[in-house]
Design an enzyme around this catalytic site. Structure first.
Site, PDB file in Angstrom:
ATOM      1  N   LYS A 477       0.630  -1.407  -0.115  1.00  0.00           N
ATOM      2  CA  LYS A 477       0.040   0.184   0.091  1.00  0.00           C
ATOM      3  C   LYS A 477       0.859   1.076  -0.257  1.00  0.00           C
ATOM      4  O   LYS A 477       1.144   1.413   0.916  1.00  0.00           O
ATOM      5  CB  LYS A 477      -0.244   0.243   1.140  1.00  0.00           C
ATOM      6  N   ASP A 479       1.382   5.082  -0.216  1.00  0.00           N
ATOM      7  CA  ASP A 479       0.337   6.592   1.428  1.00  0.00           C
ATOM      8  C   ASP A 479       0.924   7.241   0.530  1.00  0.00           C
ATOM      9  O   ASP A 479       2.107   7.666   0.214  1.00  0.00           O
ATOM     10  CB  ASP A 479       0.468   5.842   2.708  1.00  0.00           C
ATOM     11  N   ASP A 549     -10.488   7.669   2.522  1.00  0.00           N
ATOM     12  CA  ASP A 549     -10.182   7.311   4.259  1.00  0.00           C
ATOM     13  C   ASP A 549     -11.924   7.348   5.287  1.00  0.00           C
ATOM     14  O   ASP A 549     -11.784   7.283   6.234  1.00  0.00           O
ATOM     15  CB  ASP A 549      -9.544   8.228   5.162  1.00  0.00           C
TER      16      ASP A 549
HETATM   17  C1  DGJ Z   1      -3.913   7.763   5.567  1.00  0.00           C
HETATM   18  C2  DGJ Z   1      -4.521   6.364   4.639  1.00  0.00           C
HETATM   19  O1  DGJ Z   1      -5.327   6.600   3.845  1.00  0.00           O
HETATM   20  C3  DGJ Z   1      -4.778   5.029   5.997  1.00  0.00           C
HETATM   21  O2  DGJ Z   1      -5.723   4.449   5.061  1.00  0.00           O
HETATM   22  C4  DGJ Z   1      -4.003   4.999   7.131  1.00  0.00           C
HETATM   23  O3  DGJ Z   1      -2.611   3.595   6.032  1.00  0.00           O
HETATM   24  C5  DGJ Z   1      -3.160   5.874   7.527  1.00  0.00           C
HETATM   25  N1  DGJ Z   1      -2.627   6.815   6.670  1.00  0.00           N
HETATM   26  C6  DGJ Z   1      -1.953   5.913   8.049  1.00  0.00           C
HETATM   27  O4  DGJ Z   1      -0.932   6.369   8.478  1.00  0.00           O
END
Ligand code: DGJ
Length: 741
Positions: A477, A479, A549
């Protein structure tokens, strides 16, 4: 499909079974636009569609006559300052201070297939019969800049992919201040404009208004495509809806600053521009250097918005997304973020993993907090080595334990960022984007690494590959949790600082590409505080993305509904989370949370060990359902049926290619006491097929496709807490899944 050039009328006609796109070489040698829409007869002369009516106050190109005013003809790639007063597609600052250019037709090439765009994500073909490309070569005689306009016509669907490429063949350095990917002049302005806007946790809500005289635009200057506006725009006829009518979609395959704009002039014509945002863009072109714009895709349909979306879905799912996972059913995952946030130990993770494995979940994703001194969001970013206090056996050791439970391990990274409290920053304080002598703004206590620099990208690649190379991590993932400020690179001279935003994104793409090449079996999911970079650019490298989110099912109805206008279900990360929901505090039934998440690449994001045995049993059944039907859910033809933005219910469905199976999702926001009878008219079915319809375990009966599409599927219930036979009492946030076979 074909691309014709007629020498006598000096026109080009690109057509397939659905669309025609027609251009003309104007009397002054520049390119003019004649038509984009439903297919017209090939082989005809359409040059009469170029109208040149003399108007007062117009400026004219040719001395002594009043025919060609660039303001009043539709152009292919408009320029400003030489009788056109609209916003241009291109602006080049020259040594003498002039910004005027005059790109004249030189030659053209027509080739089978589609060329790749070096260093940039783009749609592609797998065989030359899938598309044809026209490359128009134009030249500005004064500067010697050569402009190539690329048009790829796909055989299937009303799709044309466009981009522009500039080469400085003159003797002086130049500054490209604006270089849009697409410029389209339309003959009228009778359109509704639909943009996809929002903010963190409420991304991509469709917003519609009638086109008006003047400028309407959305864009991003945040360094990423943004939560606020998506690089996607629809123009539809006011009478068009989901099921019928004319619409055009414009999508930019790019993840950085963008501008999507429509200008309606006072004679009712519309100019659409889409490309890199010209604000702060200044690309120096030394003699011999070239610049390639990102690709923009335009789609035309005469069959409504669902058809428009399905065309984008198919293209982006099969000819933008790539690699091992492109056509594969995606694993059902559990992510520990909302279950633990930063508060975890290996033992705690394994307890969660064990329960997840017993529920049939296939992939355990360890989110933020596994590396460096990352005990909170104030430290650790940039130090991509396992924190041995938390994970005594490192990532490989954890992976082995997860594998022993029958699952795979996935891992979170935020490659572009650094905390000042990190070894990486202490070693390389000059690696962040910042302006000497000025304040360094932070976001979430973190700073943005200068990905325009190869050595920075190399260092991050090295750390990530050290983790990935033993093959224990099967999912990443990626980010990205803040927007860019103080965009300045220590590695570039003053007259190239306007290149940093774009070079940054090219650096992101290069790291993705290197990781894709080095670890072809790793499934990448993009993320940017949820949906802050949910764009086609990243879809080329990561076949799925974290949509938002916001994990609340009711909010997700809107977000996934809006997202579906451009993006396929196979790329929408969607999870079941805890109640009260962490973003909005809402309590939704467990089945509704799953019924929304299953229309995506689904998973869980909650502490399963806090659930009752009954809830865990329900989750087991949900996971079974997701696995059994994910091929259809993720890769079927998706239809929006009723909008959560317009009423109290929302619904959508997916149908397989042979129209023998379909799944319908029906969602009601608030319960209605003593409601009227309701029916849901389905679509996309075979009218002559008899479908067995089930709602959960309840067999509802057998109905022909024609009945389900015209009379509709009965969805009535008694409401007011009175249960119909065999069904639970109705409640707020209720939902149903209907399976048709
Ligand atoms: C933002 C992401 O969208 C969340 O799913 C998670 O991974 C957090 N960051 C972690 O810091």
């Amino acid at each position: 499909m074909n691309i014709l050039y007629d020498e006598s009328s000096r026109t080009f006609h690109l057509y397939n079974d659905e669309i025609s796109y027609i251009m003309i070489i104007l009397p002054n040698g520049q390119m003019g636009q004649l038509y984009f829409g439903k297919k017209l007869h090939p082989g005809r002369d359409y040059s009469h569609l170029l109208e040149m009516i003399p108007r007062s106050m117009a400026s004219y190109v040719f001395e002594g006559e009043r025919t060609l005013s660039l303001e009043h003809v539709r152009q292919e790639y408009g320029v400003y300052g030489s009788s056109d007063y609209r916003f241009p597609a291109v602006e080049i600052l020259q040594k003498n201070g002039s910004r005027i250019s005059d790109f004249q037709y030189q030659s053209h090439r027509i080739q089978a297939g589609k060329p790749a765009l070096p260093g940039l994500p783009a749609t592609y073909t797998e065989s030359d019969s899938e598309a044809m490309t026209l490359i128009l070569t134009l030249l500005d005689p004064v500067t010697g800049v050569q402009l190539e306009l690329l048009y790829t016509l796909f055989a299937q669907g009303g799709i044309i992919a466009r981009s522009a490429s500039f080469s400085n063949r003159g003797n002086e350095p130049l500054h490209l201040l604006k270089a849009m990917s697409l410029c389209l002049d339309l003959p009228d302005c009778s359109y509704d404009w639909i943009q996809f806007s929002g903010a963190w946790s409420r991304e991509r809500h469709p917003r519609m208004h009638r086109l008006e005289e003047g400028i309407q635009s959305v864009g991003s200057m945040r360094g990423h495509s943004s939560h606020e506006h998506n690089p996607f725009l629809i123009l539809k006829r006011p009478s068009a809806d989901e099921f019928q009518g004319e619409a055009m979609g414009f999508s930019l395959i790019y993840s950085g600053n963008f501008l999507a704009q429509a200008e309606v002039d006072t004679h009712g014509t519309t100019r659409v521009l889409l490309g890199i945002h010209p604000e702060w863009f200044d690309w120096k072109l030394e003699p011999g250097e070239s610049f390639q714009t990102p690709e923009a895709v335009m789609v035309y349909t005469s069959q409504g918005l669902n058809r428009l979306s399905q065309t984008f879905h198919r293209l982006y799912r099969t000819r933008l997304a790539r690699g091992f996972w492109r056509d594969r059913e995606r694993p059902v995952l559990i992510n520990n973020w909302e279950a633990t946030y930063f508060d975890f130990t290996e033992e705690k993770l394994l307890t969660l993993a064990k329960t997840a494995a017993s529920a049939g979940i296939e992939l355990f994703v360890l989110d933020d907090g596994w590396f460096g001194k990352r005990l909170s969001d104030r430290a650790g970013l940039g130090d991509w080595r396992a924190n041995r206090d938390r994970l005594p056996n490192g990532i490989s050791g954890l992976a082995e334990k997860i594998e022993a439970l029958g699952m795979k391990l996935g891992l979170w990274f935020e490659p572009e960022m650094v905390n000042k409290d990190s070894s990486l920053y202490r070693e390389h304080p000059d690696w962040i984007l910042s302006v000497p002598g000025r304040n360094q703004s932070h976001g979430r206590y973190q700073h943005v690494l200068d990905f325009s620099r190869k050595e920075v990208v190399d260092a991050i690649f090295q750390m990530m590959s050290d983790i990935l190379k033993d093959g224990k991590v099967s999912y990443v993932k990626w980010d990205m949790n803040r927007s860019i400020t103080e965009c300045w690179s220590a590695a570039l001279p003053a007259d190239r600082q306007g290149e940093v935003f774009h070079r940054y994104i090219l650096g992101v793409y290069s790291l993705y590409e290197r990781l894709n090449q080095a670890f072809p079996h790793v499934l990448f999911e993009s993320c940017a505080s949820g949906g802050g970079r949910f764009d086609p650019g990243l879809l080329y490298y990561a076949p799925q993305g974290w949509v938002s989110d916001d994990t609340d099912a009711i909010e997700r109805l809107k977000i996934q509904y809006g997202t579906s206008y451009c993006y396929p279900v196979s790329c929408m990360g969607a999870h079941v989370s805890a109640i009260p929901n962490h973003q909005v505090g809402r309590n939704t039934p467990l089945n509704t949370r799953a019924n929304v998440a299953c229309f995506g690449t689904s998973g869980y994001e909650l502490d399963l060990n806090r659930l009752s045995p009954e809830e865990l049993e329900e989750i087991r059944a949900q996971v079974d359902f997701m696995k059994k039907w994910r091929k259809l859910l993720q890769f079927g033809t998706f239809y929006r049926l009723s909008s959560p933005f317009e009423g109290n219910t929302a619904s959508w469905m997916t149908v397989n290619d042979s129209r023998t199976q379909a799944i319908v999702g029906w969602y009601r926001i608030l319960n209605t006491p003593n409601p009227p009878y309701t029916r849901l008219r389905l679509t996309g079915l075979d009218p002559n097929r008899l479908y067995r319809v089930r709602e959960d375990d309840r067999f509802l009966g057998e109905f022909y496709g024609d009945e389900l599409m015209n009379a509709g599927l009965i969805t009535s219930d008694s409401g007011s807490g009175e249960a119909l036979e065999g069904r639970k009492a109705s409640c707020d946030f209720e939902s149903r899944i209907y399976v048709l076979e």
